[in-house]
Design an enzyme around this catalytic site. Sequence first.
Site, PDB file in Angstrom:
ATOM      1  CD  GLU A   1      -3.144   0.974   2.169  1.00  0.00           C
ATOM      2  OE1 GLU A   1      -4.305   0.241   1.508  1.00  0.00           O
ATOM      3  OE2 GLU A   1      -3.099   1.317   3.213  1.00  0.00           O
TER       4      GLU A   1
ATOM      5  CG  HIS B   1       6.127 -29.086   4.863  1.00  0.00           C
ATOM      6  ND1 HIS B   1       6.802 -30.274   4.504  1.00  0.00           N
ATOM      7  CD2 HIS B   1       6.660 -28.564   5.850  1.00  0.00           C
ATOM      8  CE1 HIS B   1       7.608 -30.526   5.382  1.00  0.00           C
ATOM      9  NE2 HIS B   1       7.636 -29.545   6.319  1.00  0.00           N
TER      10      HIS B   1
ATOM     11  CE  LYS C   1     -11.288   2.504   0.892  1.00  0.00           C
ATOM     12  NZ  LYS C   1     -10.687   3.364   1.553  1.00  0.00           N
TER      13      LYS C   1
HETATM   14  O1  F6P Z   1      -8.709   0.885   2.224  1.00  0.00           O
HETATM   15  C1  F6P Z   1      -7.486   1.269   2.526  1.00  0.00           C
HETATM   16  C2  F6P Z   1      -7.626   1.937   3.926  1.00  0.00           C
HETATM   17  O2  F6P Z   1      -7.504   3.292   3.592  1.00  0.00           O
HETATM   18  C3  F6P Z   1      -6.009   1.724   4.510  1.00  0.00           C
HETATM   19  O3  F6P Z   1      -5.145   2.674   4.236  1.00  0.00           O
HETATM   20  C4  F6P Z   1      -6.660   1.701   5.889  1.00  0.00           C
HETATM   21  O4  F6P Z   1      -5.630   1.091   7.029  1.00  0.00           O
HETATM   22  C5  F6P Z   1      -7.847   1.093   6.065  1.00  0.00           C
HETATM   23  O5  F6P Z   1      -8.515   1.619   4.550  1.00  0.00           O
HETATM   24  C6  F6P Z   1      -8.841   1.343   7.084  1.00  0.00           C
HETATM   25  O6  F6P Z   1      -9.133   2.829   7.164  1.00  0.00           O
HETATM   26  P1  F6P Z   1      -9.941   3.321   8.345  1.00  0.00           P
HETATM   27  O7  F6P Z   1      -8.957   3.191   9.525  1.00  0.00           O
HETATM   28  O8  F6P Z   1     -10.012   4.920   8.114  1.00  0.00           O
HETATM   29  O9  F6P Z   1     -11.234   2.645   8.635  1.00  0.00           O
END
Ligand code: F6P
Length: 521
Positions: free
Chosen positions: A342, A373, A485
């Site tokens: 990431e 394994h 998303k």
């Molecule tokens: O989808 C990625 C992300 O933004 C990560 O960088 C982060 O750790 C995770 O989602 C959770 O985000 P949050 O802590 O804001 O719920």
Amino acid sequence: MKNFDAYSKLEELSLEAKQRHLAGLFNTDNDRFKKFNATMEGMVFDYSKQNITAEERNALLELAEQAELKAWIQKLLSGDKVNHTEGRAAGHTFLRDVNNPKPEVCNEWHKMEELVDRLHSKQLRGFSGKAITDVINIGVGGSDLGPLMITHALKGQRNVNAPELHFVSTLDGTQLQRLLKVLSAETTLFIVASKSFTTIDTLSLAKTAREWVEQHSQSEAGTMQHFVGVSTNVPKMQEWGILPDHQLQFWDWVGGRFSLWSAIGLTIAIQQGIAGFKAFLSGGHEMDVHFQEQPFENNIPVLLGLLGVWNINFLQVAGQAILPYDSRLKYLASYLEQLEMESNGKHTDREGGFVDYRTCPILWGEVGPNAQHAFYQLMHQGTERVMADFVLFATPAGKTERHKYHHNLNIANCLAQSRALMIGKTDQDTHKDYPGGQVSNTILLEKLDARHLGMLISLYEHKVFVQSVIWNINPFDQWGVELGKQIALEILEKIEQKDPSEFDASTQGILHSIWDINHEN
Ligand code: F6P
């Protein structure tokens, strides 16, 4: 990166490096370990099993100089806005400076300590007056992986008064449903951990949890006693109904995947006590000091990062395996997948141009003895070049003879694998031929405890930073996770309307198949 003189030099040197066999470097030099290791109190970093000579290492160190790594380290550690695309500092190192904390950090430690004390002394009670026995952390990504990894690793060293810890992250809901079946609503506390407090994964699970408690408590006030929030977004926690003394805060200068050092690490503090949590922070801080002060030739994060660059950009190695030889580090690889991929899984440089060199490799891993394994076959005889990090502890997990026996067996296997990957074996029967020449590092830690884990995690954070500087990318943003998303929300809307016609044929076909199976078409 390609503009640096050291880059051209390394390209030239790599022509020879690609031709030679790693084992040959050992055959001609008995002192190779001495020349290719770096140490700090509690840690030995052996990189002698890398395909590298002193001249090549020096050229890598020059590359670091030319990329102004020293100045970048200063910027990071002094709180400059190194995350320029979001206009923020990356201040995770401030969270672990236990002897010199920022006042706001100290304040949150006090709040954490108070909560932990109430839990340990059974004073934190649910709606029916019974003491809390189980804590479920609801969070995903950085709000899950770090605390999950550390608490799993340190389970055997838990405070005797600590409640049971559970982690729930997946929005399919099955992890949570399994727990709700076996736990009692009267004695379960939920930590809603989310930097943004807007992540649908976390909020959907938190809502299910809340409905479950409410069914049993029959009162909103009673229900909210069962929820603690950890976030940078205080108004959202407030809006969700988290009680003021159940709100823990951190700040936008802490990246999600670097947040286990903040109140996101509450489960670590619950399990280890606040002193144990601070031992973890101190270990992280020791590595910060090492990173800041050591000359690059003995600087473990710098070397770890540069060796990755050598392999990825000059020797065309595409895979990075993480192989801890201790089952307690079961979640290390998942944690590092987020930390590394990431952070550095980027194709855009700091100026917004597309890079014309490779950046973060594909990283995966597993507890070493299990992986032997499973996927080691590919590393020994496959067609991919892979680099591996072996993580090993010098002291046994217990004091009995059997502990010692297993410890030695484990060491023997770890060393056998890195040696076999290096030397290979020639055989007339091609099925039994091993090419060897697969490179590795071995990170040897004195023992598995909170402090040493802090050192290990901080080491990898800084490695990621070093590579980002060489690659001229910003490791602290993650724009690449947004598109999926956004499309998920669009698809959800169309699922509810039963009309996927605007999507591609695959998406439509799968949705119609699902509705057929459920007789919903
Ligand atoms: O989808 C990625 C992300 O933004 C990560 O960088 C982060 O750790 C995770 O989602 C959770 O985000 P949050 O802590 O804001 O719920």
